[in-house]
Every structure is written in C-alpha cells, then in structure tokens.
Scaffold this motif. Structure first.
Motif, short mmCIF file in Angstrom:
data_model
loop_
_atom_site.label_atom_id
_atom_site.label_comp_id
_atom_site.label_asym_id
_atom_site.label_seq_id
_atom_site.Cartn_x
_atom_site.Cartn_y
_atom_site.Cartn_z
N ILE A 79 8.67 3.02 2.59
CA ILE A 79 8.77 3.33 4.02
C ILE A 79 9.59 4.60 4.24
CG2 ILE A 79 9.72 2.51 6.22
CD1 ILE A 79 8.80 -0.33 5.28
N ASN A 80 10.60 4.83 3.43
CA ASN A 80 11.36 6.08 3.54
C ASN A 80 10.49 7.28 3.20
OD1 ASN A 80 13.78 4.96 4.40
ND2 ASN A 80 14.55 4.69 2.32
N ALA A 81 9.60 7.12 2.23
CA ALA A 81 8.71 8.20 1.84
C ALA A 81 7.59 8.41 2.86
CB ALA A 81 8.10 7.92 0.46
N TYR A 82 7.17 7.33 3.51
CA TYR A 82 6.10 7.37 4.50
C TYR A 82 6.59 6.67 5.77
CZ TYR A 82 3.22 8.47 0.43
OH TYR A 82 2.70 9.06 -0.70
N PRO A 83 7.36 7.36 6.60
CA PRO A 83 8.01 6.72 7.75
C PRO A 83 7.05 6.12 8.79
CG PRO A 83 8.79 8.98 7.45
CD PRO A 83 7.72 8.75 6.46
N PHE A 84 5.79 6.49 8.73
CA PHE A 84 4.82 5.93 9.67
C PHE A 84 4.37 4.53 9.26
CE2 PHE A 84 2.71 8.75 6.68
CZ PHE A 84 1.76 7.93 6.11
N LEU A 85 4.74 4.10 8.05
CA LEU A 85 4.40 2.76 7.59
C LEU A 85 5.41 1.73 8.10
CD1 LEU A 85 3.39 3.35 3.86
CD2 LEU A 85 1.89 2.94 5.81
N GLU A 86 4.96 0.50 8.18
CA GLU A 86 5.80 -0.62 8.57
C GLU A 86 5.81 -1.63 7.42
OE1 GLU A 86 3.94 -2.06 12.11
OE2 GLU A 86 4.20 -0.15 13.16
N LYS A 87 6.81 -2.46 7.40
CA LYS A 87 6.91 -3.47 6.34
C LYS A 87 5.66 -4.35 6.28
CE LYS A 87 9.98 -6.61 4.09
NZ LYS A 87 11.24 -6.50 3.46
N LEU A 88 5.11 -4.67 7.44
CA LEU A 88 3.89 -5.49 7.47
C LEU A 88 2.71 -4.77 6.81
CD1 LEU A 88 3.90 -7.29 10.94
CD2 LEU A 88 4.09 -8.31 8.66
N ASP A 89 2.70 -3.45 6.84
CA ASP A 89 1.63 -2.69 6.17
C ASP A 89 1.68 -2.93 4.67
OD1 ASP A 89 0.77 -1.52 8.59
OD2 ASP A 89 2.17 0.15 8.35
N ILE A 90 2.87 -2.94 4.13
CA ILE A 90 3.02 -3.15 2.68
C ILE A 90 2.65 -4.59 2.32
CG2 ILE A 90 4.70 -3.17 0.78
CD1 ILE A 90 5.99 -0.74 2.30
N GLN A 91 3.06 -5.53 3.15
CA GLN A 91 2.68 -6.92 2.92
C GLN A 91 1.16 -7.08 3.01
OE1 GLN A 91 5.10 -8.78 5.92
NE2 GLN A 91 6.82 -9.06 4.52
N ALA A 92 0.54 -6.34 3.91
CA ALA A 92 -0.92 -6.39 4.06
C ALA A 92 -1.61 -5.87 2.80
CB ALA A 92 -1.36 -5.60 5.28
N CYS A 93 -1.06 -4.84 2.19
CA CYS A 93 -1.63 -4.30 0.94
C CYS A 93 -1.60 -5.35 -0.16
CB CYS A 93 -0.89 -3.04 0.51
SG CYS A 93 -1.16 -1.62 1.58
N ILE A 94 -0.49 -6.05 -0.26
CA ILE A 94 -0.36 -7.10 -1.27
C ILE A 94 -1.34 -8.24 -0.98
CG2 ILE A 94 1.20 -8.84 -2.25
CD1 ILE A 94 3.48 -6.79 -1.62
N ALA A 95 -1.44 -8.64 0.28
CA ALA A 95 -2.36 -9.71 0.67
C ALA A 95 -3.80 -9.31 0.41
CB ALA A 95 -2.16 -10.06 2.14
N PHE A 96 -4.14 -8.05 0.67
CA PHE A 96 -5.48 -7.55 0.43
C PHE A 96 -5.81 -7.60 -1.07
CE2 PHE A 96 -8.49 -4.12 -0.47
CZ PHE A 96 -9.50 -4.39 0.45
N ALA A 97 -4.88 -7.17 -1.89
CA ALA A 97 -5.09 -7.20 -3.34
C ALA A 97 -5.25 -8.64 -3.83
CB ALA A 97 -3.93 -6.51 -4.05
N LEU A 98 -4.42 -9.53 -3.33
CA LEU A 98 -4.50 -10.93 -3.74
C LEU A 98 -5.84 -11.54 -3.33
CD1 LEU A 98 -3.18 -13.42 -4.96
CD2 LEU A 98 -2.14 -13.86 -2.73
N LYS A 99 -6.26 -11.26 -2.11
CA LYS A 99 -7.54 -11.79 -1.64
C LYS A 99 -8.68 -11.28 -2.51
CE LYS A 99 -10.34 -11.87 2.61
NZ LYS A 99 -11.34 -12.67 2.29
N ASN A 100 -8.66 -10.01 -2.85
CA ASN A 100 -9.73 -9.44 -3.67
C ASN A 100 -9.67 -9.94 -5.10
OD1 ASN A 100 -11.53 -7.44 -2.21
ND2 ASN A 100 -9.50 -7.03 -1.39
N LEU A 101 -8.48 -10.15 -5.62
CA LEU A 101 -8.33 -10.67 -6.97
C LEU A 101 -8.86 -12.10 -7.06
CD1 LEU A 101 -7.25 -10.12 -9.82
CD2 LEU A 101 -5.06 -11.03 -9.05
N SER A 102 -8.62 -12.87 -6.03
CA SER A 102 -9.03 -14.27 -6.06
C SER A 102 -10.52 -14.46 -5.79
CB SER A 102 -8.21 -15.10 -5.06
OG SER A 102 -8.50 -14.70 -3.74
N THR A 103 -11.19 -13.42 -5.27
CA THR A 103 -12.61 -13.56 -4.96
C THR A 103 -13.52 -12.75 -5.88
OG1 THR A 103 -12.50 -11.77 -3.33
CG2 THR A 103 -12.18 -14.02 -2.51
N SER A 104 -12.94 -12.04 -6.84
CA SER A 104 -13.79 -11.25 -7.73
C SER A 104 -13.58 -11.68 -9.18
CB SER A 104 -13.48 -9.76 -7.57
OG SER A 104 -12.18 -9.48 -7.99
#
Length: 79
Positions: free
Chosen positions: A46-71
């Motif tokens: 977030i310091n490197a990309y101030p336009f990001l929010e903590k929920l954005d990072i959590q969403a990336c992890i959730a997206f990866a997990l969802k894709n890992l579990s379905t592929s």
C-alpha cells in the motif's frame, strides 16, 4: 445484496491485456501476489501503491484461492 470481496477484481480486455486487475486499475492480481510471495507486507504494498486498499490485497488472495480450488493443478513437487 452484499458485495463480495471478489467484486474488487476485474477483467477488462483493454486493461493489462485482460489479466485480472484490482478495481480496473493497471495493477494486476499477479503483481500483488508476487509482492506477497517475496515477503512484502500489505502495508508495504500500500505504501508503494497508495491508491490500493487493504481489501484490494485481500481480494487478490481470495481470487487466487478461488482459482486454485477450481482448476486442475499441474505443478509437480519434488519428493
């Protein structure tokens, strides 16, 4: 209806060649996961990309997990 955290991940053909991005911004889920896998914290990202929010990072992890579990996982681990 309550929005899912995954609603923060967008796939737009004209943005980053159609790779999944955070909220249509030009930062990919893959980039965030690379930072996390190299040991960077959410706060550092977030310091490197101030336009990001903590929920954005959590969403990336959730997206990866969802894709890992379905592929199918073709990764071969050394024994």
């Amino acid at each position: 209806m309550k929005n899912s955290i995954l609603d923060r991940i967008t796939i737009i053909p004209d943005v980053c060649n159609g790779k999944p991005t955070v909220r249509g911004l030009r930062i990919t889920v893959e980039t965030i996961l690379q930072y996390l896998s190299s040991g960077d914290s959410s706060e550092e990202i977030i310091n490197a990309y101030p336009f990001l929010e903590k929920l954005d990072i959590q969403a990336c992890i959730a997206f990866a997990l969802k894709n890992l579990s379905t592929s199918k996982n073709d990764i071969q681990l050394a024994s």
